[in-house]
Scaffold this motif. Structure first.
Motif, PDB file in Angstrom:
ATOM      1  N   CYS A  65      36.472  -8.438 -97.809  1.00 61.22           N
ATOM      2  CA  CYS A  65      35.277  -9.167 -97.400  1.00 61.22           C
ATOM      3  C   CYS A  65      35.263  -9.240 -95.874  1.00 61.22           C
ATOM      4  O   CYS A  65      36.282  -9.519 -95.240  1.00 61.22           O
ATOM      5  CB  CYS A  65      35.308 -10.573 -97.988  1.00 61.22           C
ATOM      6  N   CYS A  95      35.751 -13.629 -95.003  1.00 65.75           N
ATOM      7  CA  CYS A  95      36.988 -14.378 -95.295  1.00 65.75           C
ATOM      8  C   CYS A  95      38.175 -13.455 -95.439  1.00 65.75           C
ATOM      9  O   CYS A  95      39.305 -13.902 -95.574  1.00 65.75           O
ATOM     10  CB  CYS A  95      36.822 -15.241 -96.545  1.00 65.75           C
ATOM     11  N   CYS A 152      31.111 -11.534-101.888  1.00 66.81           N
ATOM     12  CA  CYS A 152      32.462 -12.078-102.039  1.00 66.81           C
ATOM     13  C   CYS A 152      32.452 -13.293-102.962  1.00 66.81           C
ATOM     14  O   CYS A 152      31.635 -14.195-102.814  1.00 66.81           O
ATOM     15  CB  CYS A 152      32.997 -12.459-100.666  1.00 66.81           C
ATOM     16  N   CYS A 176      33.755 -16.478-100.509  1.00 70.27           N
ATOM     17  CA  CYS A 176      32.942 -17.108 -99.463  1.00 70.27           C
ATOM     18  C   CYS A 176      31.472 -16.732 -99.579  1.00 70.27           C
ATOM     19  O   CYS A 176      30.658 -17.178 -98.785  1.00 70.27           O
ATOM     20  CB  CYS A 176      33.473 -16.724 -98.087  1.00 70.27           C
TER      21      CYS A 176
HETATM   22 ZN   LIG Z   1      34.669 -13.592 -98.427  1.00 69.96          ZN
END
Ligand SMILES: [Zn+2]
Length: 1043
Positions: free
Chosen positions: A374, A377, A396, A399
């Motif tokens: 991602c 994050c 994701c 997040c």
């Molecule tokens: Zn993420």
């Protein structure tokens, strides 16, 4: 999908990982181990005989003659280095050599094909299990309890123990549909009458839980029943409790009513095989969950207990062998979490060894640009990533950030939105897998050197006299052939080095080209350095003859030493400096005997003071006496220098201080008090062999990411942290766990559940940089009852023990005990208040999955750390405290509630073990023989009236009086009983990370006192409460909270 993008998530997770930044790309990552995780190494089979040790020639004589440990300054006074040529003609090297050690083996070409992975397709989530909870109305005892902490008046004097359980008139458990719940959680014989007349209607099946990766999760059923683990049906059997729940019963009525002990009351239900609460719960779980594989595709399933043998099929969440959670249904809000006081934690064993019938994590290669993550994050590609826009981007699960799919990773989606290659890719369909890491993930942007093992052997008077030096040297000659390797057909590329020491250090040049090893003495220990580079760390195969010669000579060289003083700090510094010079990670094996009182950095004084026990100053006994070692540990971690410490003390050595470096570097401590060569070498050698050969990673960093709403806030284990998120482990072996606690920082959603991803970056023993990823999804709830139905008590106890054992560093033990009791009372009071059906205040009501919380909690409270007896040494307490901090759940379970098997009931025909009995003296029959296992100790208790035939079969002794209590292993007798018993003992040993020495305890013998210490349901000598008393106490606490 949770699209809630909270900016606050960016701060802990949005940064590139420290330590990984700024690395340049190169084409690293093309080494591949076919077939994923290596097969286990061949067992160690004793001495290899393919080489001849070089005869201890002239050089030995010259070495021992020239060496005068007591007067090192007679050599080259201007320099601290003395090179002592062992053979007259050799030249000691003190100048650094440009090249260090053997080059790493050339990378093997990586087959460009897809990873060797074939998944069995999507898991059919198991049929919904019926509720495992139970409700029954409590037959009220005639008079409500006098809940005092005083033990109820009972017939057996010393243990508050109830009368024998042979009383007749208890109703047998009727068949499933009408089976009354017969919780014998209270001490059975003293509990209230056991007629629980209320039948338990069937509960309708719960809704099919969703595999987390198949589309949007469905809401749970209206009643909020979470998916439950376990097989679809419970098999009724006598004594099994918990028929399926009634559909009418709201979740809040699912309770266990435990009648606390009532003097003069009829005993509780007749225990099956004298089984009691822990035993019954353990046996029920085996029966219900041990027969079919545990499939991880369903979010929030509570796994089988650690005491149940089961197979795991990874279909999207990490196996419970890697991650166990305290709660598989987390409260949605922090208010709920606070109200319940149930700790939210995961016990993670990242490199756990799996049984042979389970596949280890597959290795995944995402190519030169490294693992796909991602953007925001930095979570790694996993089944929780949702592909969108025809597969061009993914969202994701942690997040919610949307990231472009790189062209080389693009794949089309099927009609459900899943990538069509989902089941061909471990990272899209499995809970655990490994990525090959690129050079970006390597320290200093350099592909790591293979690690090194350095053996540092104390050769002071005590170490020589008790036989340790000779045993270590003899063993290493063969053990070095079994260094860890990934491919059993290829020699290990771990290099080795050797140091001996007392007040000064002796380094050895064992370069292959030498005819004989050379010794170099460093007597200036104030500023440690390594006097030689070339020839210190060598490849075993290349230098075999020289190493062999060295190991032959060391015991003789120091046979007549009179040096009693040792250093310790400089020893670790020496190993650390050697690894620094070689620019590699590695492990130090330090074999040490005494308190380091010689003048040197890290010098210690004897501060043993038992008078402090029980006072407010007790905590100082667990703290290090100098800060030197924590600073040294920090340096070790930075280098990837893991330290294992083998202690052979005859007196106080200050384990609390010496243990700082091992416990900060992912290392282990082994302790052999009053070590005597002959008697103790079996245990030591088995430990050493296991320790040297075990699978491990080096220079590791672990990061746990979570979905929005919770975050990791606390960590327990043997590691070091220089910030609040990265767990740094100089070494991480297959037995070490890290316990992570989570707290809310926002609301969780029932729909998406809570996700966690544990990523461990490490260097494998062949020098390959890898990332092991474990994913875990749990459910989230808005009803407390759902939380209380999906907890795992063994894991909660593991967490509580670690929490409490850390607490004693800064608090009086009494405060630690009190706060533990208080938290558990709050957990149970909250359940009582919010989930249980109304009932008399006189009843203790426990949630089904926390039935054993009181009995296990009592074991933690009365453990040697929190409630020591007069007979336990301060060193042993420090040692056990450090040991527990890295224990997994199976080990902590046996440690706190040992397994007690009536082996006289052994059926030699089958493979089944006899059902264990409760850890209480009253469960021991005079005519029986019992095996007790704690994970560290193994006892065979022999009743004074044991049958002659039994004794003959086990010991070959015709009578009780002729059994030798000093034996440490059973005689090998040619009868099926002897054979089977020895097999069981071996299988117990194989399950534990440390070798358990067998002690034979004859009833009434003096050793029985030690044995009785482990009968944890009884009152103990140091004032630890019996289970009966503790249950009364807990009940009082709960009632206070409720009133
Ligand atoms: Zn993420």
């Amino acid at each position: 999908m949770n699209v809630n993008q909270q900016p606050h998530m960016a701060s802990p997770y949005g940064q590139p990982q420290s330590g990984y930044q700024g690395y340049q790309q190169t084409g690293y990552g093309n080494q591949h181990v076919p077939g994923g995780y290596p097969t286990p190494y061949a067992p160690y089979n004793g001495p290899a005989s393919t080489y001849q040790p070089a005869p201890p020639t002239v050089s030995q004589a010259s070495a021992s003659a020239a060496y005068t440990p007591s007067a090192p300054s007679s050599f080259a006074p201007s320099s601290a280095v003395h090179s002592q040529p062992l053979p007259p003609d050799s030249v000691a090297q003190t100048a650094p050599q440009p090249f260090y050690g053997a080059p790493p083996t050339p990378p093997q070409p990586f087959p460009g094909a897809a990873p060797p992975f074939s998944a069995a397709g999507p898991a059919q989530p198991p049929a919904p299990p019926l509720g495992s909870q139970q409700s029954f109305s409590q037959a009220h005892p005639p008079s409500q309890p006098q809940f005092t902490s005083a033990p109820p008046p009972v017939s057996t004097a010393s243990y508050g123990g109830p009368p024998p359980t042979t009383q007749a008139s208890h109703p047998r458990a009727p068949p499933l549909t009408s089976q009354p719940s017969t919780f014998s959680g209270g001490p059975p014989p003293t509990s209230s009458p056991s007629q629980y007349p209320q039948p338990m209607p069937q509960q309708p099946p719960v809704s099919q839980p969703n595999p987390f990766h198949s589309g949007p999760p469905q809401p749970t059923t209206a009643a909020g029943f979470p998916p439950q683990g376990g097989p679809p049906l419970r098999v009724p059997h006598p004594g099994v409790q918990g028929p399926p729940m009634t559909s009418q019963g709201p979740p809040t009525s699912q309770t266990n009513h435990v009648a606390p002990p009532q003097p003069g009351m009829l005993p509780g239900p007749p225990p099956v095989n004298m089984a009691g609460p822990p035993i019954q719960v353990i046996e029920d779980d085996k029966l219900n969950k041990g027969n079919e594989p545990f499939v991880t595709g369903v979010r929030g399933q509570v796994p089988p207990l650690v005491t149940t043998k089961f197979q795991v099929k990874d279909q999207g969440n990490a196996s419970p062998r890697f991650i166990r959670c305290t709660a598989y249904n987390m409260p949605c809000t922090s208010d709920m979490a606070k109200q319940s006081q149930v700790p939210l934690a995961a016990v993670i064993k990242p490199l756990a060894t799996l049984p042979l019938d389970e596949n280890g994590p597959y290795i995944v290669d995402h190519g030169e640009s490294g693992p796909i993550r991602c953007n925001r994050c930095k979570a790694y590609m996993c089944p929780y990533m949702q592909f969108i826009e025809g597969g061009r981007r993914f969202q994701c699960g942690f997040c919610s950030c949307v990231t472009e799919v790189p062209p080389h990773y693009f794949q089309h989606l099927d009609h459900t939105g899943k990538r069509v290659d989902c089941y061909d890719r471990p990272e899209l369909s499995m809970g655990s897998y490994e990525f090959l890491a690129t050079v970006d993930y390597c320290k200093n942007n350099k592909i790591p050197q293979p690690p090194a093992f350095i053996f540092l052997i104390d050769v002071s008077y005590n170490a020589v006299k008790n036989g340790m030096v000779a045993i270590v040297c003899q063993e290493l000659k063969t053990l070095l052939d079994y260094l860890p390797r990934e491919n059993p057909n290829v020699a290990s590329n771990i290099r080795v080095g050797f140091v001996t020491y007392n007040k000064v250090l002796h380094f050895y040049n064992v370069k292959a080209s030498l005819a004989q090893p050379q010794m170099m003495v460093v007597s200036d220990v104030a500023d440690m350095f390594v006097p030689l580079l070339d020839g210190f760390l060598v490849n075993v195969a290349e230098s075999r003859v020289v190493i062999e010669s060295l190991l032959d000579q060391i015991p003789d060289m120091f046979a007549d030493t009179r040096e009693t003083e040792t250093v310790f700090g400089p020893v670790i510094q020496a190993g650390l400096e050697a690894l620094k010079a070689a620019d590699c990670a590695g492990k130090l094996f330090v074999f040490h005997s005494s308190l380091p009182i010689a003048e040197a950095p890290g010098k210690l004084k004897n501060r043993e003071d038992k008078k402090l026990v029980g006072t407010d100053k007790e905590k100082s006994l667990f703290q290090a006496q100098v800060s030197f070692y924590s600073n040294l540990a920090k340096e070790c971690v930075a280098q990837g220098c893991c330290v294992d410490l083998f202690l052979f003390p005859n007196q106080y050595v200050d384990v609390a201080t010496l243990g700082v470096v091992p416990t900060s570097t992912g290392g282990s401590i082994y302790k052999y008090t009053y070590f005597q060569g002959q008697a103790d070498q079996e245990r030591f050698l088995n430990d050493l062999r296991k320790d040297v050969q075990k699978q491990m990673g080096f220079d590791a960093v672990m990061r746990v990411r979570t979905s929005t709403g919770i975050r990791p806030t606390d960590f327990f284990g043997s590691f070091y942290m220089s910030n609040t998120t990265d767990v740094e482990l100089a070494g991480l072996d297959c037995d070490k766990t890290v316990t992570v606690e989570f707290k809310h920082d926002d609301k969780l959603s029932e729909e998406t559940g809570a996700l966690m991803q544990c990523a461990v970056l490490y260097t494998s023993c062949s020098g390959q940089r890898r990332l092991r990823v474990h994913n875990m999804a749990v459910n989230c709830c808005t009803q407390l009852a759902d939380l209380y139905r999906n907890c795992e008590t063994d894991t909660i106890i593991n967490y509580f023990a670690k929490y409490a054992y850390r607490g004693v560093l800064n608090n009086p033990t009494k405060n630690v005990r009190d706060s533990l009791i208080n938290q558990c009372a709050q957990i149970l009071a909250c359940y009582r208040k919010n989930c249980a059906s109304p009932s008399s205040a006189g009843q203790l009501i426990l949630p089904e999955c926390m039935k054993l919380l009181p009995v296990y909690l009592n074991c933690v409270l009365k453990s040697d750390i929190l409630h020591p007896g007069a007979d336990i040494s301060l060193d042993d307490r420090a040692y056990l405290r450090q040991l527990v901090s890295a224990m997994d759940v199976a080990e902590s379970h046996a440690f706190f509630y040992p397994r007690l098997l009536p082996v006289h009931k052994l059926n030699v025909e089958g493979n089944a073990l006899p059902v264990a009995v409760r850890d209480s003296e009253e469960r021991l029959s005079k005519g029986g023989v019992y095996l007790l296992e704690t994970g560290l100790n193994l006892f065979l208790w022999v009743g004074a009236n044991a049958q002659q035939e039994l004794l003959q079969n086990i010991f070959g002794a015709p009578a009780f009086s002729q059994i030798d209590p000093n034996m440490t292993s059973l005689p090998i007798l040619d009868n099926p009983y002897s054979k089977r018993l020895r097999e069981i003992i071996e299988s117990f040993r194989a399950q534990r990370s440390r070798y358990m020495k067998l002690m034979v305890v004859k009833q009434e013998d003096k050793l029985e006192l030690i044995f009785k210490h482990f009968l944890v349901e009884d009152k103990n000598n140091s004032g630890g409460a019996s289970y009966v008393d503790f249950l009364c106490h807990m009940h009082k606490e709960i009632r206070q909270l409720l009133s």
